[in-house]
Scaffold this motif. Structure first.
Motif, PDB file in Angstrom:
ATOM      1  N   GLU A  69       0.843  -0.966   0.099  1.00  0.00           N
ATOM      2  CA  GLU A  69      -0.036   0.077   0.046  1.00  0.00           C
ATOM      3  C   GLU A  69       0.767   1.263  -0.018  1.00  0.00           C
ATOM      4  N   LYS A  70       2.366   0.953   0.537  1.00  0.00           N
ATOM      5  CA  LYS A  70       2.746   2.279   0.813  1.00  0.00           C
ATOM      6  C   LYS A  70       4.013   2.349  -0.285  1.00  0.00           C
ATOM      7  N   ASN A  71       4.580   1.136  -0.725  1.00  0.00           N
ATOM      8  CA  ASN A  71       5.734   1.107  -1.520  1.00  0.00           C
ATOM      9  C   ASN A  71       5.390   0.275  -2.807  1.00  0.00           C
ATOM     10  N   ARG A  72       6.059   0.362  -3.797  1.00  0.00           N
ATOM     11  CA  ARG A  72       6.243  -0.247  -5.056  1.00  0.00           C
ATOM     12  C   ARG A  72       6.690  -1.785  -4.574  1.00  0.00           C
ATOM     13  N   GLU A  73       6.550  -2.696  -5.615  1.00  0.00           N
ATOM     14  CA  GLU A  73       6.872  -4.186  -5.531  1.00  0.00           C
ATOM     15  C   GLU A  73       8.513  -3.976  -5.245  1.00  0.00           C
ATOM     16  N   GLY A  74       9.061  -4.877  -4.550  1.00  0.00           N
ATOM     17  CA  GLY A  74      10.523  -4.730  -4.466  1.00  0.00           C
ATOM     18  C   GLY A  74      10.998  -5.428  -3.214  1.00  0.00           C
ATOM     19  N   ILE A  75      12.326  -5.213  -2.945  1.00  0.00           N
ATOM     20  CA  ILE A  75      12.785  -5.875  -1.677  1.00  0.00           C
ATOM     21  C   ILE A  75      12.164  -5.499  -0.423  1.00  0.00           C
ATOM     22  N   HIS A  76      11.886  -6.556   0.137  1.00  0.00           N
ATOM     23  CA  HIS A  76      10.909  -6.438   1.563  1.00  0.00           C
ATOM     24  C   HIS A  76      11.720  -6.781   2.697  1.00  0.00           C
ATOM     25  N   HIS A  77      12.704  -7.808   2.694  1.00  0.00           N
ATOM     26  CA  HIS A  77      13.604  -8.005   3.825  1.00  0.00           C
ATOM     27  C   HIS A  77      14.788  -8.893   3.248  1.00  0.00           C
ATOM     28  N   ILE A  78      15.829  -8.829   4.324  1.00  0.00           N
ATOM     29  CA  ILE A  78      17.225  -9.453   4.102  1.00  0.00           C
ATOM     30  C   ILE A  78      16.864 -10.828   5.212  1.00  0.00           C
ATOM     31  N   ALA A  79      17.279 -11.744   4.981  1.00  0.00           N
ATOM     32  CA  ALA A  79      17.210 -12.729   5.975  1.00  0.00           C
ATOM     33  C   ALA A  79      18.679 -13.362   6.304  1.00  0.00           C
ATOM     34  N   PHE A  80      19.145 -13.467   7.606  1.00  0.00           N
ATOM     35  CA  PHE A  80      20.311 -13.984   7.535  1.00  0.00           C
ATOM     36  C   PHE A  80      20.161 -15.494   8.517  1.00  0.00           C
ATOM     37  N   ALA A  81      21.012 -16.369   7.910  1.00  0.00           N
ATOM     38  CA  ALA A  81      21.057 -17.775   8.821  1.00  0.00           C
ATOM     39  C   ALA A  81      21.620 -17.598  10.234  1.00  0.00           C
ATOM     40  N   VAL A  82      21.004 -18.194  10.952  1.00  0.00           N
ATOM     41  CA  VAL A  82      21.769 -18.207  12.342  1.00  0.00           C
ATOM     42  C   VAL A  82      21.608 -19.608  12.972  1.00  0.00           C
ATOM     43  N   ASP A  83      22.706 -19.884  13.720  1.00  0.00           N
ATOM     44  CA  ASP A  83      22.920 -21.424  14.272  1.00  0.00           C
ATOM     45  C   ASP A  83      22.094 -21.579  15.555  1.00  0.00           C
ATOM     46  N   ASP A  84      21.829 -20.534  16.341  1.00  0.00           N
ATOM     47  CA  ASP A  84      21.003 -20.519  17.724  1.00  0.00           C
ATOM     48  C   ASP A  84      20.188 -19.359  17.360  1.00  0.00           C
ATOM     49  N   ILE A  85      19.137 -19.196  17.141  1.00  0.00           N
ATOM     50  CA  ILE A  85      18.034 -18.067  16.970  1.00  0.00           C
ATOM     51  C   ILE A  85      17.908 -17.548  18.351  1.00  0.00           C
ATOM     52  N   HIS A  86      17.659 -18.197  19.572  1.00  0.00           N
ATOM     53  CA  HIS A  86      17.496 -17.844  20.853  1.00  0.00           C
ATOM     54  C   HIS A  86      18.697 -16.897  21.235  1.00  0.00           C
ATOM     55  N   ALA A  87      20.026 -17.447  21.137  1.00  0.00           N
ATOM     56  CA  ALA A  87      21.028 -16.621  21.551  1.00  0.00           C
ATOM     57  C   ALA A  87      21.225 -15.507  20.552  1.00  0.00           C
ATOM     58  N   GLU A  88      21.101 -15.632  19.469  1.00  0.00           N
ATOM     59  CA  GLU A  88      21.141 -14.114  18.558  1.00  0.00           C
ATOM     60  C   GLU A  88      20.014 -13.115  18.961  1.00  0.00           C
ATOM     61  N   MET A  89      18.900 -13.743  19.224  1.00  0.00           N
ATOM     62  CA  MET A  89      17.928 -12.859  19.713  1.00  0.00           C
ATOM     63  C   MET A  89      18.403 -12.005  20.777  1.00  0.00           C
ATOM     64  N   GLU A  90      18.880 -12.630  21.931  1.00  0.00           N
ATOM     65  CA  GLU A  90      19.165 -12.190  22.956  1.00  0.00           C
ATOM     66  C   GLU A  90      20.532 -11.112  22.979  1.00  0.00           C
ATOM     67  N   ARG A  91      21.191 -11.736  22.009  1.00  0.00           N
ATOM     68  CA  ARG A  91      22.630 -10.508  21.793  1.00  0.00           C
ATOM     69  C   ARG A  91      22.089  -9.536  21.012  1.00  0.00           C
ATOM     70  N   LEU A  92      21.008  -9.513  19.909  1.00  0.00           N
ATOM     71  CA  LEU A  92      20.521  -8.276  19.397  1.00  0.00           C
ATOM     72  C   LEU A  92      19.668  -7.300  20.461  1.00  0.00           C
ATOM     73  N   ARG A  93      19.273  -8.078  21.387  1.00  0.00           N
ATOM     74  CA  ARG A  93      18.311  -7.171  22.357  1.00  0.00           C
ATOM     75  C   ARG A  93      19.174  -6.738  23.155  1.00  0.00           C
ATOM     76  N   GLN A  94      20.357  -7.277  23.601  1.00  0.00           N
ATOM     77  CA  GLN A  94      21.356  -6.740  24.373  1.00  0.00           C
ATOM     78  C   GLN A  94      21.879  -5.473  23.627  1.00  0.00           C
ATOM     79  N   GLU A  95      21.997  -5.564  22.349  1.00  0.00           N
ATOM     80  CA  GLU A  95      22.525  -4.468  21.510  1.00  0.00           C
ATOM     81  C   GLU A  95      21.438  -3.292  21.320  1.00  0.00           C
ATOM     82  N   GLY A  96      20.406  -3.446  21.681  1.00  0.00           N
ATOM     83  CA  GLY A  96      19.365  -2.265  21.581  1.00  0.00           C
ATOM     84  C   GLY A  96      18.644  -2.514  20.540  1.00  0.00           C
TER      85      GLY A  96
END
Ligand code: CMX
Length: 132
Positions: A69-96
C-alpha cells in the motif's frame, strides 16, 4: 550470523512474479508454500547457494499487503541464517535492536524465524532464520 539466507521480494501477484523470476534466473521456483500465520504465499528460487523468496499477501492483514500500500513491489527484507536463534535474539536485544517477536516463530521453508524492526536497522527489515 552465518550468511545471507535469502532476500525477500514483495510482489502483488505470485504467478506473475514466478514467471518473471523464472525467466531471470533460468529456472522456476523449487517450492511454493503458504504461511497462514503470516498471511503470505511464498515461492523460493535457488541461485547457487543463495535464495530469493517472493512474497504475496493472502489477506489485507498481511505485512506484505501493508507494505505494498505504501511502496512499489521490491525488496522487502534480508534474512540471515543463524545457528542458535535464541542466543542471537538475546544478543541483538542486548545491543538495543527492536525485535518484532518475543519468541521465534515458525516461518516458510522449515525455519524458525524472528524479525528485527527496520527503524533500528537503517531502514531494512531483517529476518533471522534457523533451520528446524
Ligand atoms: N522494510 C523497510 N521499512 C519498512 C518495511 C520493510 N519491509 N515495512 C515497513 N517499513 C517501515 C515503514 O515504511 C514505516 O516507516 P515510516 O514511519 O518512516 O513511514 C515504518 O516501517 C512503520 O513501522 P510500524 O508503523 O511500526 O509498522 P507497520 O505496521 O508498517 O509494520 C513491520 C512494519 C516491519 C513492523 C511489519 O511489517 C512486521 O511486523 N513485519 C514482520 C513480519 C513480516 O514482514 N511478515 C511477512 C514475511 C513473512 C515471511 O518471510 O515468511
Amino acid at each position: 550470523m552465518q550468511k545471507i539466507e535469502h532476500i525477500g521480494i514483495a510482489v502483488k501477484d505470485i504467478e506473475k512474479g514466478n514467471a518473471i523470476y523464472a525467466k531471470l534466473l533460468g529456472k522456476g521456483p523449487y517450492k511454493m508454500e503458504e504461511v497462514t500465520s503470516e498471511n503470505v504465499l511464498t515461492s523460493f528460487f535457488k541461485v547457487g547457494e543463495n535464495k530469493i523468496e517472493l512474497l504475496a499477501a493472502t489477506s489485507e492483514d498481511s505485512a506484505i499487503h501493508k507494505f505494498l500500500e505504501k511502496n512499489r513491489e521490491g525488496i522487502h527484507h534480508i534474512a540471515f541464517a543463524v545457528d542458535d536463534i535464541h542466543a542471537e535474539m538475546e544478543r541483538l536485544r542486548q545491543e538495543g535492536f527492536r525485535l518484532l517477536n518475543e519468541e521465534p516463530k515458525r516461518g516458510a521453508d522449515n525455519k524458525l524465524i524472528c524479525f528485527v524492526h527496520p527503524k533500528t536497522t537503517n531502514g531494512v527489515l531483517v529476518e533471522l532464520c534457523q533451520d528446524i
